[in-house]
Write an enzyme that holds these catalytic residues in place. Structure first.
Site, short mmCIF file in Angstrom:
data_model
loop_
_atom_site.label_atom_id
_atom_site.label_comp_id
_atom_site.label_asym_id
_atom_site.label_seq_id
_atom_site.Cartn_x
_atom_site.Cartn_y
_atom_site.Cartn_z
N ASP A 182 0.76 -1.19 -0.04
CA ASP A 182 0.05 0.15 0.03
C ASP A 182 0.94 1.26 0.07
OD1 ASP A 182 1.08 0.20 2.46
OD2 ASP A 182 -0.89 0.32 3.58
N ASP A 220 -3.35 4.21 2.97
CA ASP A 220 -3.61 4.79 4.23
C ASP A 220 -3.33 6.24 4.53
OD1 ASP A 220 -4.84 2.19 4.81
OD2 ASP A 220 -3.13 1.72 6.24
N ASP A 226 1.32 4.92 2.32
CA ASP A 226 0.84 5.29 3.58
C ASP A 226 1.33 6.80 3.72
OD1 ASP A 226 0.30 2.48 5.00
OD2 ASP A 226 2.48 2.32 4.31
P1 DGT Z 1 4.15 -2.53 2.95
O1 DGT Z 1 3.16 -1.63 2.91
O2 DGT Z 1 3.72 -3.99 3.14
O3 DGT Z 1 5.23 -2.36 2.09
O4 DGT Z 1 4.93 -2.36 4.41
P2 DGT Z 1 4.80 -1.21 5.51
O5 DGT Z 1 6.17 -1.41 6.53
O6 DGT Z 1 4.49 -0.08 4.89
O7 DGT Z 1 3.57 -1.71 6.25
P3 DGT Z 1 2.16 -1.12 6.38
O8 DGT Z 1 1.80 -0.25 5.36
O9 DGT Z 1 1.27 -2.32 7.18
O10 DGT Z 1 2.29 -0.02 7.78
C1 DGT Z 1 3.32 0.87 7.82
C2 DGT Z 1 3.67 1.14 9.09
O11 DGT Z 1 2.43 1.73 9.95
C3 DGT Z 1 3.84 -0.12 10.00
O12 DGT Z 1 5.44 -0.49 9.93
C4 DGT Z 1 3.34 0.02 11.37
C5 DGT Z 1 2.46 1.15 11.19
N1 DGT Z 1 0.97 0.82 11.26
C6 DGT Z 1 0.29 0.00 10.78
N2 DGT Z 1 -1.03 0.05 11.14
C7 DGT Z 1 -1.04 0.65 12.21
C8 DGT Z 1 -2.00 0.89 13.32
O13 DGT Z 1 -3.07 0.63 13.15
N3 DGT Z 1 -1.57 1.78 14.16
C9 DGT Z 1 -0.29 1.85 14.72
N4 DGT Z 1 0.15 2.47 15.63
N5 DGT Z 1 0.57 1.71 13.55
C10 DGT Z 1 0.31 0.98 12.47
MG MG Z 2 2.96 0.19 3.60
#
Ligand code: DGT
Ligand code: MG
Length: 372
Positions: A204, A296, A206
């Site tokens: 996604d 997001d 963010d």
């Molecule tokens: P991706 O999108 O799969 O390439 O990997 P990320 O690291 O962007 O993971 P993602 O998009 O699920 O979430 C981004 C970051 O935001 C993750 O490392 C932790 C944080 N995060 C996600 N959801 C929540 C939440 O509900 N509450 C809080 N405090 N942090 C969150």
């Molecule tokens: Mg992400």
């Protein structure tokens, strides 16, 4: 002449937030195996086991060279008996029988496919599997009632399971900046999540949005969403309003990782430009003019911006380890809103990530080295 072969023995600190973990992983074969076991534990509702495998994988990701023998792992933390057995199998025979069996397992494959639908969690997927639904076709045919998110998830399944590239993330950023600039001049949009850590692709995109004048960000999300919708950029959105009040909740209701920011989970309709994306798009009728992308959005008051930035940059394990460090080693409570010091019975202010690391007694780790 006898020569003793020199084999480096690795050692690394025990919390992921004490280590520098770049995207340059020298032990991907091992960490992929452990990550698969972590994923399976999470998909089976065994979160404790999931975290144990995630920690083991993260410790290996931080090593400077490929591991070739088990004896090199003496100083590497977080490796339990189960993880060590898997590592041993992979080092000795190139694969772990347990992991290979998992890859082939019908239940695991079904859990991956069903939770790959936006809006479908572990519980729902488990229930469907219990009812004999293992594939998207069976889901479509047997027709259990789907909520709005799941209907959007199923409709855009292929797009949403195709990784988002950096160019696409930049295109989404341009749209979000136009929206923010239009409904609240001076608003600042920051790319967070994996792309801020330097990843080339993500599941996604963010964003964290704030305004330099405290309070001006209040009520921003509904305006932003309605602008995006009116311009035809939204295929789906669900907005949660802010309910975080420091004084009212205080440390008695500490840092649950549930967020209380204004937050919007959405699916964008992103126009495909010539020369970008395209691969995999379309099908019979040639390239489609747009693709669906998960986006997001989070809005934070500027006073909490540094905490939100740190909390939403990830990786998920890095965040978890920061909170564990704060609690166990510092008697503090860290959330994406604030840092509370139980010894001093007060909140510690910060206007940058560097200050938060300093409050926590940690060396500063930049986003590109938080890929635990
Ligand atoms: P991706 O999108 O799969 O390439 O990997 P990320 O690291 O962007 O993971 P993602 O998009 O699920 O979430 C981004 C970051 O935001 C993750 O490392 C932790 C944080 N995060 C996600 N959801 C929540 C939440 O509900 N509450 C809080 N405090 N942090 C969150
Ligand atoms: Mg992400």
């Amino acid at each position: 002449k006898l020569q003793t072969e020199e084999v480096e023995v690795f050692s690394t600190p025990s919390y992921a937030c004490q280590r520098r973990t770049t995207l340059d992983n020298h032990n991907a074969v091992l960490t992929d195996a452990l990550s698969l076991l972590a994923e399976n534990a999470e998909l089976s509702g065994e979160d404790g086991r999931g975290v144990a495998f995630r920690r083991a994988a993260a410790a290996l990701k931080a090593l400077p060279l490929p591991v070739t023998r088990l004896t090199q792992l003496g100083g590497v933390p977080c490796l339990g008996g189960h993880s060590l057995r898997v590592i041993k199998d992979v080092l000795e025979s190139g694969a772990s029988p347990e992991v290979e069996a998992l890859r082939r397992s019908e239940r695991f494959k079904a859990l991956k496919v069903l939770t790959g639908i936006f809006g479908v969690g572990v519980k729902t997927a488990g229930r469907w599997i219990g009812e004999g639904i293992l594939t998207l076709r069976q889901l479509r045919d047997s027709g259990p009632t789907l909520n709005r998110a799941q209907r959007a998830g199923l409709r855009h399944y292929d797009d949403l399971n195709r990784p988002v590239g950096r160019a696409e993330a930049a295109a989404v950023a341009a749209v979000v900046e136009a929206a923010a600039g239009s409904v609240l001049p001076g608003a600042r949009v920051t790319l967070i999540g994996g792309f801020r850590r330097g990843k080339q692709t993500g599941h996604d995109v963010d964003f964290l949005i704030t305004h330099p004048e405290e309070g001006r960000e209040a009520g921003l999300m509904p305006k932003l969403v309605s602008w995006l919708d009116s311009q035809g950029f939204l295929l789906y959105q669900k907005t949660n309003s802010n309910s975080y009040l420091e004084a009212a909740e205080g440390p008695a209701r500490p840092a649950s990782n549930m967020d209380r920011f204004e937050r919007c989970f959405s699916v964008f309709k992103l126009p495909e430009e010539a020369g970008r994306g395209g691969a995999g798009a379309g099908g019979e009728g040639g390239p489609r003019p747009w693709r669906a992308v998960r986006v997001d959005l989070v809005v934070s008051p500027v006073s909490q911006f540094a905490f939100a930035l740190l909390g939403w940059t990830g990786s998920k394990l890095f965040e978890r380890e920061l909170r564990r460090w704060a609690g166990h080693e510092m008697n503090m409570c860290l959330s994406s809103h604030a840092l509370y010091d139980h010894r001093q019975s007060r909140y510690l202010r910060a206007s940058s990530e560097e200050e938060i690391f300093a409050h926590l007694g940690l060396e500063y780790i930049p986003p590109s080295e938080r890929n635990a």
